[in-house]
Scaffold this active site. Structure first.
Site, PDB file in Angstrom:
ATOM      1  N   HIS A 204       0.809  -1.222   0.000  1.00  0.00           N
ATOM      2  CA  HIS A 204       0.000   0.000   0.000  1.00  0.00           C
ATOM      3  C   HIS A 204       0.835   1.262   0.000  1.00  0.00           C
ATOM      4  O   HIS A 204       0.308   2.359  -0.102  1.00  0.00           O
ATOM      5  CB  HIS A 204      -0.916   0.036   1.229  1.00  0.00           C
TER       6      HIS A 204
HETATM    7  C1  UD1 Z   1      -2.080   5.593   5.471  1.00  0.00           C
HETATM    8  C2  UD1 Z   1      -0.804   6.194   6.061  1.00  0.00           C
HETATM    9  C3  UD1 Z   1       0.319   5.173   5.972  1.00  0.00           C
HETATM   10  C4  UD1 Z   1      -0.085   3.885   6.658  1.00  0.00           C
HETATM   11  C5  UD1 Z   1      -1.396   3.384   6.073  1.00  0.00           C
HETATM   12  C6  UD1 Z   1      -1.865   2.175   6.830  1.00  0.00           C
HETATM   13  C7  UD1 Z   1      -0.408   8.604   5.834  1.00  0.00           C
HETATM   14  C8  UD1 Z   1       0.317   9.636   5.080  1.00  0.00           C
HETATM   15  N1  UD1 Z   1      -0.393   7.364   5.298  1.00  0.00           N
HETATM   16  O1  UD1 Z   1      -1.850   5.308   4.111  1.00  0.00           O
HETATM   17  O2  UD1 Z   1       1.471   5.693   6.619  1.00  0.00           O
HETATM   18  O3  UD1 Z   1       0.926   2.938   6.452  1.00  0.00           O
HETATM   19  O4  UD1 Z   1      -2.402   4.405   6.184  1.00  0.00           O
HETATM   20  O5  UD1 Z   1      -2.737   1.391   6.072  1.00  0.00           O
HETATM   21  O6  UD1 Z   1      -0.998   8.893   6.845  1.00  0.00           O
HETATM   22  N2  UD1 Z   1      -9.236   4.405   1.304  1.00  0.00           N
HETATM   23  C9  UD1 Z   1     -10.470   3.836   1.285  1.00  0.00           C
HETATM   24  N3  UD1 Z   1     -11.002   3.426   2.477  1.00  0.00           N
HETATM   25  C10 UD1 Z   1     -10.373   3.573   3.668  1.00  0.00           C
HETATM   26  C11 UD1 Z   1      -9.110   4.163   3.678  1.00  0.00           C
HETATM   27  C12 UD1 Z   1      -8.557   4.584   2.483  1.00  0.00           C
HETATM   28  O7  UD1 Z   1     -11.089   3.686   0.234  1.00  0.00           O
HETATM   29  O8  UD1 Z   1     -10.918   3.154   4.712  1.00  0.00           O
HETATM   30  C13 UD1 Z   1      -8.650   4.837   0.009  1.00  0.00           C
HETATM   31  C14 UD1 Z   1      -9.052   6.236  -0.398  1.00  0.00           C
HETATM   32  O9  UD1 Z   1      -9.130   6.278  -1.788  1.00  0.00           O
HETATM   33  C15 UD1 Z   1      -7.880   7.069   0.062  1.00  0.00           C
HETATM   34  C16 UD1 Z   1      -6.711   6.123  -0.200  1.00  0.00           C
HETATM   35  O10 UD1 Z   1      -7.229   4.837   0.111  1.00  0.00           O
HETATM   36  O11 UD1 Z   1      -7.768   8.273  -0.635  1.00  0.00           O
HETATM   37  C17 UD1 Z   1      -5.486   6.390   0.620  1.00  0.00           C
HETATM   38  O12 UD1 Z   1      -5.820   6.467   1.991  1.00  0.00           O
HETATM   39  P1  UD1 Z   1      -4.910   7.338   2.994  1.00  0.00           P
HETATM   40  O13 UD1 Z   1      -5.451   7.217   4.358  1.00  0.00           O
HETATM   41  O14 UD1 Z   1      -4.677   8.700   2.437  1.00  0.00           O
HETATM   42  O15 UD1 Z   1      -3.492   6.635   2.905  1.00  0.00           O
HETATM   43  P2  UD1 Z   1      -3.059   5.125   3.096  1.00  0.00           P
HETATM   44  O16 UD1 Z   1      -2.450   4.673   1.822  1.00  0.00           O
HETATM   45  O17 UD1 Z   1      -4.147   4.337   3.691  1.00  0.00           O
HETATM   46  N1  UDP Z   2      -3.430  -6.076   8.836  1.00  0.00           N
HETATM   47  C1  UDP Z   2      -4.673  -6.672   9.022  1.00  0.00           C
HETATM   48  N2  UDP Z   2      -5.364  -7.100   7.918  1.00  0.00           N
HETATM   49  C2  UDP Z   2      -4.852  -6.984   6.651  1.00  0.00           C
HETATM   50  C3  UDP Z   2      -3.585  -6.391   6.488  1.00  0.00           C
HETATM   51  C4  UDP Z   2      -2.901  -5.938   7.598  1.00  0.00           C
HETATM   52  O1  UDP Z   2      -5.146  -6.810  10.152  1.00  0.00           O
HETATM   53  O2  UDP Z   2      -5.520  -7.392   5.697  1.00  0.00           O
HETATM   54  C5  UDP Z   2      -2.724  -5.564  10.016  1.00  0.00           C
HETATM   55  C6  UDP Z   2      -1.351  -6.142  10.256  1.00  0.00           C
HETATM   56  O3  UDP Z   2      -1.427  -7.268  11.096  1.00  0.00           O
HETATM   57  C7  UDP Z   2      -0.594  -4.984  10.904  1.00  0.00           C
HETATM   58  C8  UDP Z   2      -1.279  -3.758  10.366  1.00  0.00           C
HETATM   59  O4  UDP Z   2      -2.494  -4.189   9.778  1.00  0.00           O
HETATM   60  O5  UDP Z   2      -0.737  -4.992  12.307  1.00  0.00           O
HETATM   61  C9  UDP Z   2      -0.403  -3.078   9.351  1.00  0.00           C
HETATM   62  O6  UDP Z   2      -1.099  -2.067   8.736  1.00  0.00           O
HETATM   63  P1  UDP Z   2      -0.637  -1.417   7.376  1.00  0.00           P
HETATM   64  O7  UDP Z   2       0.230  -2.355   6.640  1.00  0.00           O
HETATM   65  O8  UDP Z   2      -1.864  -0.929   6.711  1.00  0.00           O
HETATM   66  O9  UDP Z   2       0.164  -0.121   7.863  1.00  0.00           O
HETATM   67  P2  UDP Z   2       1.680   0.155   8.250  1.00  0.00           P
HETATM   68  O10 UDP Z   2       2.077  -0.765   9.330  1.00  0.00           O
HETATM   69  O11 UDP Z   2       2.495   0.013   7.008  1.00  0.00           O
HETATM   70  O12 UDP Z   2       1.663   1.596   8.674  1.00  0.00           O
END
Ligand code: UD1
Ligand code: UDP
Length: 374
Positions: A204
């Site tokens: 992601h």
């Molecule tokens: C965010 C964090 C990242 C973290 C990740 C965990 C920042 C800058 N990024 O990235 O550090 O590792 O969360 O997963 O804070 N979206 C949905 N539904 C949701 C959430 C997101 O559809 O519930 C889609 C939307 O199109 C959104 C895009 O995902 O615009 C990105 O979501 P965003 O929260 O901006 O960043 P992440 O890639 O999730």
């Molecule tokens: N995770 C989960 N379900 C999934 C993928 C990840 O529960 O389908 C959990 C995983 O065990 C970990 C956390 O989500 O604890 C990691 O989140 P993510 O990779 O989105 O964010 P990051 O750690 O990179 O910020």
């Protein structure tokens, strides 16, 4: 003492859960603020259910949008809540936009900030997370660092050593507390054959999924690695980009790839602890992999978790198709190599990080050292 906890995304909910449990166990007053950055059921509510967390007292509803829009909305919303709640400390976790907004809103109101998982550095300022970590640490009063190495990063930046506490990472608390509960239902494993080599893939990170060449290169490697059963719970951001690039269909058509919606924590924990190997660009997964002794290939060129690489449990393979394939095959074909990866010591502590976080916070509060000084 009243504690405000700010969280907004999947990993923050998971890693703050043991801290919230500990706050409740000690009967402390608290308020839970959800920024709403993650809002799909399977990215947020599911974790409140799995981890038996109380519903947030406040939801700012700042999901999606650009970084500026999202952060601005969170800042405004959190400031309003903090002014109303008047906590003695605000706790934030990790490196998302929620951390940036929570820390900044609090420090401007002269409320001390405690940063859980402080001090991590990738030294790559093109990552939004690196900026968030640095700003959050600049705003923080208490630093709960997972390892000595992250503590040293902070000392190099001038942090007061009296406020840096090596606690371990709360991810280990979460893993150890929940793996037994997760093992009560084996349903998630029932679709796989005993002789299949399970590989969990998550993806992601902006630098991978927003870059069509890198995304394609990683997916080509995944499509090539037919000797594995690759289980891929797809993050919403990634799904959108895979569909746009015409790659989602190719993954759906591949017999050895199982595509899923994002999974609940308990199912995911069970799956990953039973895996042969992890392919990921996630921060949390690098930590969980070493906690469960599962070899990890990280699809990045740097990491703010270098302890996992130094310990021997994690290899940075980047987004390089050939490198991903050759390293994955080496782990399959060279059992001694895999054994060495599995023997890596976990640098993230003993599963009692949340207790230490609360011990230190309460001690400073009692000593009258939580307040902001000029
Ligand atoms: C965010 C964090 C990242 C973290 C990740 C965990 C920042 C800058 N990024 O990235 O550090 O590792 O969360 O997963 O804070 N979206 C949905 N539904 C949701 C959430 C997101 O559809 O519930 C889609 C939307 O199109 C959104 C895009 O995902 O615009 C990105 O979501 P965003 O929260 O901006 O960043 P992440 O890639 O999730
Ligand atoms: N995770 C989960 N379900 C999934 C993928 C990840 O529960 O389908 C959990 C995983 O065990 C970990 C956390 O989500 O604890 C990691 O989140 P993510 O990779 O989105 O964010 P990051 O750690 O990179 O910020």
């Amino acid at each position: 003492m009243k504690i405000a906890v700010v969280l907004g995304t999947r990993p923050e909910i998971i890693k703050m859960a043991p801290v919230i449990d500990e706050i409740r166990r000690r009967g402390l007053e608290f308020t839970l603020i959800h920024t709403g950055q993650h809002y799909d059921h399977e990215m947020s509510d599911q974790f409140f259910i799995d981890l038996e967390l109380p519903s947030p007292h406040h939801n700012i509803g700042a999901g999606s949008g650009s970084h500026g829009e999202m952060t601005a909305e969170m800042l405004r919303g959190i400031e309003e809540v903090l002014a109303e709640e008047e906590p003695d400390i605000v706790m934030v976790q990790g490196d998302t936009n929620a951390v940036l907004a929570g820390a900044l809103a609090a420090v401007k109101l002269h409320i001390p900030v405690g940063h859980v998982e402080a001090g991590l550095r990738s030294f790559d300022r093109t990552m939004p997370e690196e900026i968030n970590r640095m700003v959050a640490d600049a705003c923080s009063k208490l630093y709960y660092v997972p390892t000595e190495e992250s503590g040293i990063n902070l000392l190099m930046e001038g942090a007061d050593p009296d406020n840096v506490f090596i606690t371990g990472n709360t991810v280990v608390d979460a893993c150890l507390r929940n793996i037994e509960i997760a093992s009560r239902s084996l349903e998630v494993l029932s679709g796989f054959q005993d002789d299949e080599k399970l590989v969990v893939l998550t993806l992601h990170r902006a630098e991978n999924v927003d870059n069509p060449e890198r995304l394609r290169s990683i997916i080509e490697a995944v499509l090539e690695l037919r000797e594995f059963r690759i289980v891929f719970p797809v993050h919403p951001r990634t799904r959108k980009n895979l569909e746009e690039q015409g790659l989602y269909r190719k993954l759906m058509e591949a017999d050895h790839v199982s595509i899923h919606k994002p999974m609940g924590y308990l199912d995911f924990l069970l799956l990953l602890s039973n895996s042969f190997m992890i392919l990921t660009d996630s921060g949390g997964l690098q930590e969980e992999a070493i906690t469960f002794n599962v070899p990890c290939l990280t699809l990045r060129y740097n990491t703010e978790r270098p302890e996992t690489v130094d310990a021997g449990g994690n290899i940075l393979v980047g987004a390089d198709r050939d490198r991903i394939i050759s390293t994955a095959r080496k782990i399959l074909e060279d059992p001694e190599f895999r054994d060495r990866m599995m023997e890596a010591d976990n640098p993230y502590g003993d599963g009692h990080a949340s207790e230490r976080i609360l011990d230190e916070t309460i001690r400073l509060y009692r000593e009258g050292r939580l307040g902001m000084e000029p």
